[in-house]
Design a protein around this motif. Structure first.
Motif, PDB file in Angstrom:
ATOM      1  N   PRO A  70       0.813  -1.229   0.000  1.00 54.65           N
ATOM      2  CA  PRO A  70       0.000   0.000   0.000  1.00 54.65           C
ATOM      3  C   PRO A  70       0.844   1.276   0.000  1.00 54.65           C
ATOM      4  CG  PRO A  70      -0.816  -1.575   1.614  1.00 54.65           C
ATOM      5  CD  PRO A  70       0.487  -2.113   1.118  1.00 54.65           C
ATOM      6  N   PHE A  71       0.316   2.285  -0.668  1.00 55.32           N
ATOM      7  CA  PHE A  71       0.883   3.640  -0.717  1.00 55.32           C
ATOM      8  C   PHE A  71       2.167   3.741  -1.543  1.00 55.32           C
ATOM      9  CE2 PHE A  71      -1.299   3.336   3.482  1.00 55.32           C
ATOM     10  CZ  PHE A  71      -2.396   4.134   3.148  1.00 55.32           C
ATOM     11  N   GLU A  83       3.055   1.066  -5.704  1.00 56.01           N
ATOM     12  CA  GLU A  83       2.770   1.523  -7.073  1.00 56.01           C
ATOM     13  C   GLU A  83       3.781   2.566  -7.532  1.00 56.01           C
ATOM     14  OE1 GLU A  83       0.717   0.694  -9.400  1.00 56.01           O
ATOM     15  OE2 GLU A  83      -0.691  -0.678  -8.433  1.00 56.01           O
ATOM     16  N   GLY A  84       4.068   3.539  -6.653  1.00 56.40           N
ATOM     17  CA  GLY A  84       4.999   4.615  -7.005  1.00 56.40           C
ATOM     18  C   GLY A  84       6.408   4.104  -7.253  1.00 56.40           C
ATOM     19  N   THR A  85       6.852   3.189  -6.395  1.00 57.60           N
ATOM     20  CA  THR A  85       8.197   2.630  -6.547  1.00 57.60           C
ATOM     21  C   THR A  85       8.312   1.844  -7.839  1.00 57.60           C
ATOM     22  OG1 THR A  85       8.358   2.468  -4.138  1.00 57.60           O
ATOM     23  CG2 THR A  85       9.962   1.213  -5.423  1.00 57.60           C
TER      24      THR A  85
END
Length: 400
Positions: free
Chosen positions: A5-6, A9-11
Motif C-alpha cells: 500500500p501507498f 505503485e509509485g516505486t
C-alpha cells in the motif's frame, strides 16, 4: 512489492521507467544508449561476469572447441562479448517489443546475434543500431514436446481435441469448416479431456489473488464436473500454500470428480498438488489441481505436459503470450511493466486473446464466450498467425 500500500505503485512506476519502451513511430535513430544500459556496462567494466566467462573459456579449452553461447537475456551476452568469449554469442528475445537496453553499448560494432520473435522486434533492433546481418526473424521458441516435428503432428492432434471443447455449439466449426479441414483434417468424435482452464501466475507470484477469485466464481461448475482448473504455482512454495489454503476454504479439495462422458463419479484426488506429472496421471473430470515442482527443470516439463490437455490459458501478458501459437486462446490478466503492455498489444492485434472480464463473474462471461465460439476463434487465430517453428529455426541457424 508493487502490491504494498501507498509506496508500492509509485516505486514500481519509477523502476518501470528504466525499462520503458519508446514509441515505434515515427521511425528514427534510437541507437543512443539509455541510463539502464550505461549502468549495466559500468558494472561489467568493473568485473561483473568476468569469472563466468573465464570458466566457460577454461571449459572450452578442455573440450578443444568453442561452442556458441546462447542466452535468453541480454546481460550474459554483453558479458560474453566484453570479456571476449571465443565462440559465437546468440541472444533469444522473448517479448513482442524491447527497450534500448537489449542492444549493446556500441551496437554497430557488436557481434552479438539476435533471434527475434516478431517483425517488430527485428525492426526495433535495427533502429537501435544492430547490424542487419546480426538479426534473425525466427519466431518464439516454443517447446518441441508441444509441437512434435516441423510437420506439427503433436500440435495438430492436441488442437483438434481442444477445438471441440472450445466450440460446444459448433458455431465456429460450422462457419469455418473448410479452414479447419485444411489445417487440421477431420476432427475427432469427442475431446480426450474435459474443458480445462489453466491460470498461471507471474514468476514472483504476482496476481495469485485472481486465481482464487476464479475458483470462487466457478465453484459450482467445478463441483458439477463442468470445468477443470489448473493453478500454476511454478516453483514457489508460498504460492502453492496460498492456493491450497484457499481451495480448502472453498471446500474444493474433496470434490468428487464427475467424468463428463460417463457421468459417473470418481474418487477424490489423493493430493491437490500436481507435481511429477510424468508419474501422476490426473483423472479426467472436474476438480482443481495445483501445478508445482521443486526445481525449474521439472516445472518446465510438467507445465508443457499440462498444456497439452489445457483449453484456455489465463495469464498476464508475459512470454506466455506466444503460446497462442499452440492454438491456446489467452485470457489476458493486467500487464505488469512496459514490455507486457506491448505484449498485450501484439496479442490483441493478432486476435489470439481477450482482456479479462471481472474475475468475480467468471462463471457468467466464460461460458458466454464459449457458447458464442469466441475462444475457438481466438485459438485458431493464434494457431494461424503466430510463428510455431521458432525452436527449429533457431537450431538451424546455430548449427550452421
Amino acid at each position: 512489492f508493487k502490491r504494498v500500500p501507498f509506496i508500492g505503485e509509485g516505486t514500481f512506476f519509477i523502476f518501470d521507467q528504466f525499462q520503458k519502451i519508446l514509441s515505434f513511430y515515427p521511425k528514427r535513430d534510437l541507437s543512443k544508449p539509455n541510463l539502464q544500459l550505461k549502468q549495466t556496462f559500468a558494472l561489467i567494466k568493473r568485473g561483473w561476469g568476468k569469472d563466468l566467462i573465464k570458466k566457460l573459456k577454461t571449459k572450452n579449452q578442455r573440450l578443444k572447441k568453442n561452442p556458441p553461447l546462447i542466452t535468453s537475456f541480454f546481460i550474459p551476452a554483453f558479458m560474453a562479448e566484453f570479456f571476449k568469449y571465443p565462440g559465437e554469442v546468440f541472444c533469444i528475445i522473448c517479448d513482442a517489443d524491447i527497450s534500448r537496453t537489449w542492444a549493446s553499448l556500441n551496437p554497430k560494432e557488436s557481434k552479438i546475434k539476435y533471434f527475434a520473435p516478431t517483425e517488430r522486434v527485428a525492426e526495433r533492433l535495427k533502429l537501435y543500431g544492430v547490424k542487419k546481418e546480426n538479426v534473425f526473424l525466427t519466431g518464439y521458441p516454443l517447446p518441441k514436446e508441444n509441437i512434435g516435428s516441423e510437420n506439427l503432428e503433436t500440435l495438430k492432434k492436441d488442437f483438434s481435441s481442444r477445438l471441440l471443447n472450445l466450440d460446444p455449439q459448433k458455431k465456429y466449426q460450422n462457419y469455418y469448416q473448410p479452414l479447419i479441414k485444411k489445417y487440421l483434417g477431420k476432427l475427432p468424435e469427442k475431446s480426450d479431456h474435459p474443458l480445462t482452464l489453466m491460470f498461471a501466475v507471474g514468476g514472483a507470484g504476482a496476481q495469485k489473488e485472481i486465481g482464487v477469485k476464479i475458483l470462487r466464481s466457478l465453484r459450482k461448475e467445478i463441483k458439477k464436473g463442468k470445468i477443470k482448473i489448473i493453478l500454476v504455482a511454478g516453483i514457489r512454495k508460498k504460492v502453492k500454500d496460498y492456493f491450497e489454503k484457499n481451495i480448502k476454504k472453498l471446500k474444493l479439495e474433496k470434490n468428487k470428480n464427475i467424468d463428463p462422458h460417463t457421468k459417473r463419479g470418481q474418487p477424490p484426488h489423493q493430493s491437490l498438488v500436481w507435481g511429477k506429472i510424468d508419474k501422476v496421471s490426473p483423472r479426467y473430470g472436474g476438480g482443481v489441481k495445483i501445478l508445482f515442482e521443486n526445481n525449474i527443470e521439472s516445472y518446465f516439463k510438467s507445465f508443457n505436459k499440462a498444456l497439452r490437455k489445457t483449453d484456455i490459458l489465463w495469464t498476464k501478458p508475459s512470454e506466455l503470450c506466444f503460446y497462442c501459437a499452440l492454438g491456446l486462446p489467452i485470457i489476458i490478466a493486467p500487464p505488469i511493466g512496459s514490455q507486457e503492455i506491448f505484449n498485450q498489444e501484439w496479442l490483441l492485434r493478432l486476435g489470439g486473446g481477450f482482456l479479462q472480464e471481472n474475475p468475480d463473474y467468471t462463471n457468467q462471461w466464460l461460458f458466454d464466450f464459449l457458447e458464442r465460439g469466441y475462444f475457438a476463434e481466438a485459438a485458431f487465430q493464434g494457431f494461424l498467425e503466430a510463428e510455431k517453428l521458432g525452436t527449429f529455426n533457431i537450431e538451424k541457424i546455430v548449427l550452421k
